[in-house]
Design an enzyme around this catalytic site. Sequence first.
Site, PDB file in Angstrom:
ATOM      1  N   CYS A 107       0.846  -1.189   0.000  1.00  0.00           N
ATOM      2  CA  CYS A 107       0.000   0.000   0.000  1.00  0.00           C
ATOM      3  C   CYS A 107       0.883   1.242   0.000  1.00  0.00           C
ATOM      4  O   CYS A 107       2.055   1.174   0.281  1.00  0.00           O
ATOM      5  CB  CYS A 107      -0.859  -0.008   1.257  1.00  0.00           C
ATOM      6  SG  CYS A 107      -1.764  -1.540   1.443  1.00  0.00           S
ATOM      7  N   ARG A 116       1.645   1.695  -5.918  1.00  0.00           N
ATOM      8  CA  ARG A 116       1.874   0.592  -4.953  1.00  0.00           C
ATOM      9  C   ARG A 116       0.572  -0.142  -4.630  1.00  0.00           C
ATOM     10  O   ARG A 116       0.580  -1.204  -4.039  1.00  0.00           O
ATOM     11  CB  ARG A 116       2.472   1.144  -3.661  1.00  0.00           C
ATOM     12  CG  ARG A 116       3.808   1.822  -3.839  1.00  0.00           C
ATOM     13  CD  ARG A 116       4.199   2.577  -2.591  1.00  0.00           C
ATOM     14  NE  ARG A 116       4.459   1.663  -1.512  1.00  0.00           N
ATOM     15  CZ  ARG A 116       5.667   1.207  -1.205  1.00  0.00           C
ATOM     16  NH1 ARG A 116       6.701   1.592  -1.915  1.00  0.00           N
ATOM     17  NH2 ARG A 116       5.865   0.374  -0.212  1.00  0.00           N
ATOM     18  N   TRP A 167      -4.089  -1.841  -1.418  1.00  0.00           N
ATOM     19  CA  TRP A 167      -4.182  -3.035  -2.264  1.00  0.00           C
ATOM     20  C   TRP A 167      -4.808  -4.079  -1.346  1.00  0.00           C
ATOM     21  O   TRP A 167      -4.189  -4.514  -0.375  1.00  0.00           O
ATOM     22  CB  TRP A 167      -2.795  -3.472  -2.742  1.00  0.00           C
ATOM     23  CG  TRP A 167      -2.822  -4.638  -3.663  1.00  0.00           C
ATOM     24  CD1 TRP A 167      -3.377  -4.706  -4.905  1.00  0.00           C
ATOM     25  CD2 TRP A 167      -2.279  -5.951  -3.410  1.00  0.00           C
ATOM     26  NE1 TRP A 167      -3.203  -5.944  -5.448  1.00  0.00           N
ATOM     27  CE2 TRP A 167      -2.550  -6.731  -4.558  1.00  0.00           C
ATOM     28  CE3 TRP A 167      -1.609  -6.526  -2.365  1.00  0.00           C
ATOM     29  CZ2 TRP A 167      -2.144  -8.059  -4.671  1.00  0.00           C
ATOM     30  CZ3 TRP A 167      -1.206  -7.840  -2.464  1.00  0.00           C
ATOM     31  CH2 TRP A 167      -1.483  -8.592  -3.598  1.00  0.00           C
ATOM     32  N   ASN A 223      -0.195  -1.386   6.586  1.00  0.00           N
ATOM     33  CA  ASN A 223       0.265  -2.162   5.430  1.00  0.00           C
ATOM     34  C   ASN A 223       0.741  -3.495   5.967  1.00  0.00           C
ATOM     35  O   ASN A 223       1.478  -3.546   6.944  1.00  0.00           O
ATOM     36  CB  ASN A 223       1.418  -1.419   4.720  1.00  0.00           C
ATOM     37  CG  ASN A 223       1.824  -2.124   3.435  1.00  0.00           C
ATOM     38  OD1 ASN A 223       1.089  -2.976   2.938  1.00  0.00           O
ATOM     39  ND2 ASN A 223       2.982  -1.783   2.894  1.00  0.00           N
ATOM     40  N   GLY A 224       0.246  -4.596   5.387  1.00  0.00           N
ATOM     41  CA  GLY A 224       0.683  -5.917   5.844  1.00  0.00           C
ATOM     42  C   GLY A 224      -0.520  -6.751   6.244  1.00  0.00           C
ATOM     43  O   GLY A 224      -1.659  -6.446   5.897  1.00  0.00           O
ATOM     44  N   GLU A 230       9.551 -13.434 -20.299  1.00  0.00           N
ATOM     45  CA  GLU A 230       9.367 -12.029 -19.901  1.00  0.00           C
ATOM     46  C   GLU A 230       8.440 -11.318 -20.878  1.00  0.00           C
ATOM     47  O   GLU A 230       7.553 -10.559 -20.479  1.00  0.00           O
ATOM     48  CB  GLU A 230      10.708 -11.325 -19.815  1.00  0.00           C
ATOM     49  CG  GLU A 230      10.665  -9.809 -19.689  1.00  0.00           C
ATOM     50  CD  GLU A 230       9.890  -9.290 -18.478  1.00  0.00           C
ATOM     51  OE1 GLU A 230       9.539 -10.105 -17.591  1.00  0.00           O
ATOM     52  OE2 GLU A 230       9.589  -8.088 -18.445  1.00  0.00           O
ATOM     53  N   LYS A 281       4.916  -9.415 -19.818  1.00  0.00           N
ATOM     54  CA  LYS A 281       4.604  -8.014 -20.117  1.00  0.00           C
ATOM     55  C   LYS A 281       3.249  -7.916 -20.797  1.00  0.00           C
ATOM     56  O   LYS A 281       2.416  -7.088 -20.456  1.00  0.00           O
ATOM     57  CB  LYS A 281       5.695  -7.421 -21.012  1.00  0.00           C
ATOM     58  CG  LYS A 281       6.963  -7.074 -20.264  1.00  0.00           C
ATOM     59  CD  LYS A 281       6.750  -5.863 -19.406  1.00  0.00           C
ATOM     60  CE  LYS A 281       7.330  -5.860 -18.021  1.00  0.00           C
ATOM     61  NZ  LYS A 281       7.423  -6.967 -17.186  1.00  0.00           N
ATOM     62  N   GLU A 304       0.246  -9.049 -18.333  1.00  0.00           N
ATOM     63  CA  GLU A 304      -0.008  -8.327 -17.075  1.00  0.00           C
ATOM     64  C   GLU A 304      -0.565  -6.923 -17.302  1.00  0.00           C
ATOM     65  O   GLU A 304      -1.133  -6.323 -16.391  1.00  0.00           O
ATOM     66  CB  GLU A 304       1.235  -8.253 -16.201  1.00  0.00           C
ATOM     67  CG  GLU A 304       2.330  -7.320 -16.666  1.00  0.00           C
ATOM     68  CD  GLU A 304       3.443  -7.161 -15.617  1.00  0.00           C
ATOM     69  OE1 GLU A 304       3.154  -7.069 -14.422  1.00  0.00           O
ATOM     70  OE2 GLU A 304       4.612  -7.121 -16.032  1.00  0.00           O
ATOM     71  N   HIS A 340       6.241 -31.011 -28.138  1.00  0.00           N
ATOM     72  CA  HIS A 340       5.876 -31.881 -27.002  1.00  0.00           C
ATOM     73  C   HIS A 340       4.515 -31.509 -26.428  1.00  0.00           C
ATOM     74  O   HIS A 340       4.165 -31.919 -25.328  1.00  0.00           O
ATOM     75  CB  HIS A 340       6.962 -31.794 -25.918  1.00  0.00           C
ATOM     76  CG  HIS A 340       8.306 -32.239 -26.397  1.00  0.00           C
ATOM     77  ND1 HIS A 340       8.614 -33.538 -26.688  1.00  0.00           N
ATOM     78  CD2 HIS A 340       9.407 -31.521 -26.704  1.00  0.00           C
ATOM     79  CE1 HIS A 340       9.858 -33.626 -27.131  1.00  0.00           C
ATOM     80  NE2 HIS A 340      10.369 -32.419 -27.137  1.00  0.00           N
ATOM     81  N   LYS A 359       2.673  -2.798  -7.450  1.00  0.00           N
ATOM     82  CA  LYS A 359       4.060  -2.672  -7.902  1.00  0.00           C
ATOM     83  C   LYS A 359       4.985  -3.638  -7.174  1.00  0.00           C
ATOM     84  O   LYS A 359       5.900  -4.187  -7.770  1.00  0.00           O
ATOM     85  CB  LYS A 359       4.567  -1.238  -7.677  1.00  0.00           C
ATOM     86  CG  LYS A 359       6.012  -1.030  -8.089  1.00  0.00           C
ATOM     87  CD  LYS A 359       6.260  -1.376  -9.534  1.00  0.00           C
ATOM     88  CE  LYS A 359       7.694  -1.245  -9.949  1.00  0.00           C
ATOM     89  NZ  LYS A 359       7.936  -1.838 -11.277  1.00  0.00           N
TER      90      LYS A 359
HETATM   91  C1  AGP Z   1       6.921  -7.357 -13.483  1.00  0.00           C
HETATM   92  O1  AGP Z   1       6.479  -6.603 -14.592  1.00  0.00           O
HETATM   93  C2  AGP Z   1       5.850  -7.537 -12.442  1.00  0.00           C
HETATM   94  N1  AGP Z   1       5.363  -6.317 -11.984  1.00  0.00           N
HETATM   95  C3  AGP Z   1       6.290  -8.487 -11.348  1.00  0.00           C
HETATM   96  O2  AGP Z   1       6.471  -9.754 -11.928  1.00  0.00           O
HETATM   97  C4  AGP Z   1       7.578  -8.111 -10.585  1.00  0.00           C
HETATM   98  O3  AGP Z   1       8.697  -8.290 -11.416  1.00  0.00           O
HETATM   99  C5  AGP Z   1       7.704  -9.055  -9.385  1.00  0.00           C
HETATM  100  O4  AGP Z   1       6.612  -8.825  -8.527  1.00  0.00           O
HETATM  101  C6  AGP Z   1       9.006  -8.869  -8.612  1.00  0.00           C
HETATM  102  O5  AGP Z   1       9.082  -7.570  -8.093  1.00  0.00           O
HETATM  103  P1  AGP Z   1      10.503  -7.061  -7.520  1.00  0.00           P
HETATM  104  O6  AGP Z   1      11.449  -7.023  -8.682  1.00  0.00           O
HETATM  105  O7  AGP Z   1      10.206  -5.710  -6.930  1.00  0.00           O
HETATM  106  O8  AGP Z   1      10.948  -8.070  -6.488  1.00  0.00           O
END
Ligand code: AGP
Length: 588
Positions: free
Chosen positions: A2, A28, A72, A98-99, A466, A470, A473, A489, A583
């Site tokens: 958060c 966040r 969040w 937060n938590g 990756e 992208k 997400e 396979h 984030k």
């Molecule tokens: C990446 O685009 C995502 N937002 C997510 O996979 C991110 O890489 C992952 O949560 C790890 O975050 P960090 O690098 O802050 O540890």
Amino acid sequence: MCGIFGYVSSKKTSPRRVLAGLKRLEYRGYDSWGIATISNEKISVKKRVGKIGAASVGDLPEGYIAFGHTRWATHGGVTDINAHPHLDCKNEVAVIHNGIFENYESVKKDLIKNGHKFVSETDTEAISHTIEDQIKKTNFPEAVRKTFNKMEGLNAVIAICATDRSLIAARNGSPLIVGFGDGENFLASDAAALLPHTKKVYFLEDDEMAILTDKSVKVVDTKSGRLKKVKVQKITWNLADGEKGKFKHFMLKEIHEQPRVIADIIGSGTGPAQNLSKLIKSSKGSYLIGCGTASYAALAGTYLFSKIAKFHINSAIGSEFGYHLDFLNRKSLVIAVSQSGETMDILESVKKAKNKEAKIAALVNVLGSSLYRMSDYKTLIGAGPEKAVASTKALVGMLSHLILTAFALDGRVREGQITLNLALESTKNILTKKSIGHIKNLANKLKNKKHIYVIGRGLSYPASLEAALKIKEISYIHAEGLAAGELKHGPLALVEKGTPAIAYLPNDETYGANLAGAMEMKARGGYIIGVSFKPHEVFDYFIPVTDAREATIIPNIITAQLLAYYLTIEKGFDPDKPRNLAKSVTVK
Ligand code: AGP
């Protein structure tokens, strides 16, 4: 995770300041937001579901103290009433959190038995009612400290009290940073939010509680209550780093900052790479771990170390590593790769590794983050604040450091800088207006597709994973990254007429075999998007990427970042704040 922002000032100040701080933190978590101010010993609160957008807090009174939170959701649905801050029965205490308050049910049950009335479904509300009970027996800071010690789990708690002129913050596991102003002091969950006010900060450690007034900042140990020394640090980021500037979205800005990130890493010399390579060489068994995008950087590291230095290093997904690290010992090295340094899956695995006496090295982007502070060796990625949920420049920074480290392992670190320079030039070619226009055009063609596949071999396999992440997400189109050799396979069964497949075909040993994979898909009607150093008749669409030897993975991935961004724009979604995500995932 958060967003948290608060201030305590010698003069009455507008809560608009908190709203501006929260806007800088909204990446966040953005399910809901809320602000509380204290004026004439009365707490006023405004909280709403959704992003802050054009919301105003003009209806809240000015105050000496105010704080706010972007949520969040973990406990309790996304509703106005579940938004933070949360109050006690008498509206004299407000709390943001937060938590996860793991033992809140039993605490809440006792509070209700003692007559407390709850209005929300959150765990957080149990904190404000507990402080209400404690404050009958002691002063406000002590009431917060005793409450915090009743909480199990990893939390950051910030509290204000209508009759008190201090802002209290305690943490165990979730980041909190104190900002030192002139006649006022600040608190935030991310240093970037403090930049408009101060660069003098203190990163609260686990089991510390800060007591902020307009004139002073005291820090005590949450367990003993004993005063602790405060070491003020200076953040090096500039205000502009945390702003969108001329760009429509943070993600686009951060994509375009990548040449600078690569250039800075090349220019920052070979020290970090040399140090990390020495550490790896002196360890018996090394592991690269990361989550999400960072896990693909870790996987790419295994290919880079093998190809460049004939060196064996393992990689693991951060959330899985904890289940197979029993072999670790005091000679082991765990290299934790993370942009935020707050990803709980990484922190938990690192804690388990430390219990096995393994050495911990962090490759992390945020100074003072939990991972940064719990590691024995630290390499700052140096990408600057990354605010879009989709990680771009931080990943390119991770790969750049890993490439240099691989070359340093082989005693050829100068060659590593030269190779990175090739990636820098290739990246600049992709970020030209013409090349971006070409990728935009592809996004327009693919925007209504339900599935997109990405195939690669060798270093292009983590690149494929990756690229798929992208796309999925932020555009919400299902995308799958595949080791091209695996197509026959099983996954080939999914290919039908018009199925789009992005094939990474760099000028390396994988070219021929991966072309075969593209042809297998084409033969079944696939629409082949070739990302390569040269065209080929099998391509229905060709994206040129100039060769950068082992570092070609960087420009290859940047084509996917741009494609994902423009797919998202075509579909009318927000590339910076995709649904359901945050984030940094600071919960397990
Ligand atoms: C990446 O685009 C995502 N937002 C997510 O996979 C991110 O890489 C992952 O949560 C790890 O975050 P960090 O690098 O802050 O540890």
